[in-house]
Design an enzyme around this catalytic site. Structure first.
Site, mmCIF file in Angstrom:
data_model
loop_
_atom_site.group_PDB
_atom_site.id
_atom_site.type_symbol
_atom_site.label_atom_id
_atom_site.label_comp_id
_atom_site.label_asym_id
_atom_site.label_seq_id
_atom_site.Cartn_x
_atom_site.Cartn_y
_atom_site.Cartn_z
ATOM 1 N N SER A 52 0.849 -1.196 0.000
ATOM 2 C CA SER A 52 0.000 0.000 0.000
ATOM 3 C C SER A 52 0.885 1.246 0.000
ATOM 4 O O SER A 52 2.106 1.164 0.186
ATOM 5 C CB SER A 52 -0.855 0.007 1.264
ATOM 6 O OG SER A 52 0.006 0.162 2.386
ATOM 7 N N ASP A 58 -1.588 -1.778 -3.861
ATOM 8 C CA ASP A 58 -2.913 -1.832 -3.243
ATOM 9 C C ASP A 58 -3.369 -0.407 -2.892
ATOM 10 O O ASP A 58 -2.602 0.362 -2.292
ATOM 11 C CB ASP A 58 -2.785 -2.697 -1.971
ATOM 12 C CG ASP A 58 -4.107 -3.020 -1.326
ATOM 13 O OD1 ASP A 58 -5.115 -3.127 -2.045
ATOM 14 O OD2 ASP A 58 -4.121 -3.193 -0.079
ATOM 15 N N HIS A 59 -4.586 -0.059 -3.238
ATOM 16 C CA HIS A 59 -5.174 1.243 -2.874
ATOM 17 C C HIS A 59 -4.299 2.441 -3.230
ATOM 18 O O HIS A 59 -4.008 3.288 -2.368
ATOM 19 C CB HIS A 59 -5.523 1.305 -1.375
ATOM 20 C CG HIS A 59 -6.629 0.375 -0.995
ATOM 21 N ND1 HIS A 59 -7.947 0.601 -1.329
ATOM 22 C CD2 HIS A 59 -6.615 -0.807 -0.331
ATOM 23 C CE1 HIS A 59 -8.691 -0.394 -0.885
ATOM 24 N NE2 HIS A 59 -7.901 -1.277 -0.273
ATOM 25 N N GLY A 100 -10.287 -3.901 7.835
ATOM 26 C CA GLY A 100 -9.706 -3.567 9.130
ATOM 27 C C GLY A 100 -10.027 -4.448 10.313
ATOM 28 O O GLY A 100 -10.670 -5.488 10.205
ATOM 29 N N HIS A 155 -12.010 -7.121 -1.425
ATOM 30 C CA HIS A 155 -11.153 -6.509 -0.392
ATOM 31 C C HIS A 155 -11.725 -6.840 0.984
ATOM 32 O O HIS A 155 -12.859 -7.313 1.102
ATOM 33 C CB HIS A 155 -11.130 -4.986 -0.580
ATOM 34 C CG HIS A 155 -10.221 -4.533 -1.673
ATOM 35 N ND1 HIS A 155 -9.093 -3.789 -1.437
ATOM 36 C CD2 HIS A 155 -10.261 -4.733 -3.014
ATOM 37 C CE1 HIS A 155 -8.481 -3.535 -2.586
ATOM 38 N NE2 HIS A 155 -9.173 -4.103 -3.565
ATOM 39 N N GLY A 156 -10.931 -6.542 2.014
ATOM 40 C CA GLY A 156 -11.420 -6.679 3.387
ATOM 41 C C GLY A 156 -11.855 -8.098 3.713
ATOM 42 O O GLY A 156 -12.837 -8.305 4.420
HETATM 43 P P1 13P Z 1 -8.366 -6.761 5.567
HETATM 44 O O1 13P Z 1 -7.290 -5.977 6.261
HETATM 45 O O2 13P Z 1 -9.701 -6.503 6.166
HETATM 46 O O3 13P Z 1 -7.989 -8.169 5.377
HETATM 47 O O4 13P Z 1 -8.453 -6.119 4.075
HETATM 48 C C1 13P Z 1 -7.349 -6.227 3.249
HETATM 49 C C2 13P Z 1 -7.499 -5.393 2.035
HETATM 50 O O5 13P Z 1 -8.578 -5.179 1.514
HETATM 51 C C3 13P Z 1 -6.275 -4.844 1.439
HETATM 52 O O6 13P Z 1 -6.562 -4.066 0.319
HETATM 53 O O1 G3H Z 2 -7.015 -2.226 2.538
HETATM 54 C C1 G3H Z 2 -6.009 -1.641 2.988
HETATM 55 C C2 G3H Z 2 -4.811 -2.402 3.342
HETATM 56 O O2 G3H Z 2 -5.080 -3.186 4.460
HETATM 57 C C3 G3H Z 2 -3.606 -1.524 3.483
HETATM 58 O O3 G3H Z 2 -3.512 -0.944 4.733
HETATM 59 O O4 G3H Z 2 -2.726 1.352 4.116
HETATM 60 O O5 G3H Z 2 -2.455 0.440 6.451
HETATM 61 O O6 G3H Z 2 -1.050 -0.455 4.604
HETATM 62 P P1 G3H Z 2 -2.363 0.187 4.993
HETATM 63 ZN ZN ZN Z 3 -8.486 -3.104 0.450
#
Ligand code: 13P
Ligand code: G3H
Ligand code: ZN
Length: 289
Positions: free
Chosen positions: A50, A84-85, A183, A213-214
């Protein structure tokens, strides 16, 4: 072996109808644990970083750690590297330069048209370099560093909008919001159920692989149903972080005199590896490499 392009992993996952785990790393130890789990379980997977991790570790350092660990550890299991994101266009440029084969432009916080514009720009840029692009439509609840959305603000992906979004942006993979939550809070207060009916409607309207995700904490039964409805990438971060820090706490608590980081972090890597291994079995990707 070197990292592979995510498109090859997705081709196989689509054909054999399983999902790739996309596991977040922040450091050397988590990276080694994910790679070891991939290799030992012969599981193709995605490793992702990320923007918070890029700020923490430095893009060049974390990218080189991932690339070198792949060469060092992998003989059978193919692994791809993904951003990611991504919220900043600059991260997308940097990650593509650093050798990522997939990036995410997360403009899901913006109104529909602006999300389309930002995601299209990122996808067009990525495609110039042969890199895959992920977009997100709908907003997940949850709080994780730069990804902050209050529960009441979250909204789910609309199937017709999803079709328009994919068509207008040209993305290669779509992250959906179907009740999934980012989260730690859900791990303590309960994981909401996925809206699988909505997922079915989304799947009917679009062809690109779907991303969940998540996914930490989502029960195996629901995960399997989601895979049956076209989910091909499943993101796991929180369960890895929990395994990491629970192990750390246990080791430090057991022995007040321990001071060698390698002795503290070896059980941490084993704990993370166990989480990744279990997920690859649930996702159907174990023994596919
Ligand atoms: P979790 O932290 O809830 O497993 O989600 C991960 C995620 O979506 C990373 O992009
Ligand atoms: O969905 C988000 C990921 O869990 C990344 O989290 O931005 O704290 O690294 P972070
Ligand atoms: Zn995510």
């Amino acid at each position: 072996m070197p990292l592979v392009h995510i498109k090859n992993l997705l081709k196989d996952a689509n054909r054999e109808e399983y999902a790739l785990g996309a596991f977040n790393t922040q450091n050397l130890e988590t990276t080694l644990a994910i790679m070891r789990a991939a290799e030992e379980n012969r599981a193709p997977l995605v490793i992702q970083v990320s923007e918070a991790t890029i700020d923490y570790a430095g893009l060049a350092s974390i990218a080189e750690i991932v690339k070198t660990a792949a060469k060092d550890i992998l003989s059978h299991a193919p692994v791809a590297l993904h951003l990611d994101h991504g919220k900043k266009f600059q991260s997308i440029i940097g990650c593509i330069k650093a050798g990522f084969s997939s990036i995410m432009m997360d403009a899901s916080h913006l109104p529909f048209k602006e999300n389309i514009a930002a995601t299209k720009k990122a996808a067009e840029y990525a495609h110039k370099y042969g890199v895959f692009a992920q977009g997100e439509l709908g907003r997940l609840a949850g709080v994780e560093d730069v990804v902050r959305v209050a529960g009441h603000e979250a909204f789910m992906t609309h199937p017709d909008e999803a079709a328009e979004f994919v068509r207008k942006t040209g993305i290669d993979t779509l992250a959906v919001s179907i009740g999934n939550v980012h989260g730690i809070v859900k791990m303590r207060e309960g994981v909401p159920k996925l809206d699988l009916g909505r997922l079915k409607e989304i799947q009917k309207k679009i062809k690109v692989p779907l991303v969940l995700h998540g996914a930490s904490g989502i029960p195996e039964k629901e995960i399997k149903k989601a895979i049956g409805l076209g989910v091909r990438i499943i993101n796991i971060d929180t369960e890895i972080r929990m395994a990491f820090t629970d192990s750390l706490r246990a080791t430090l608590g057991k022995d007040k005199n321990i001071f060698d980081p390698r002795k503290v972090l070896t059980p941490v890597m084993e704990a993370v590896e166990k989480v990744v291994a279990e997920k690859t079995k649930i996702f159907g990707s174990a023994r596919k490499a």
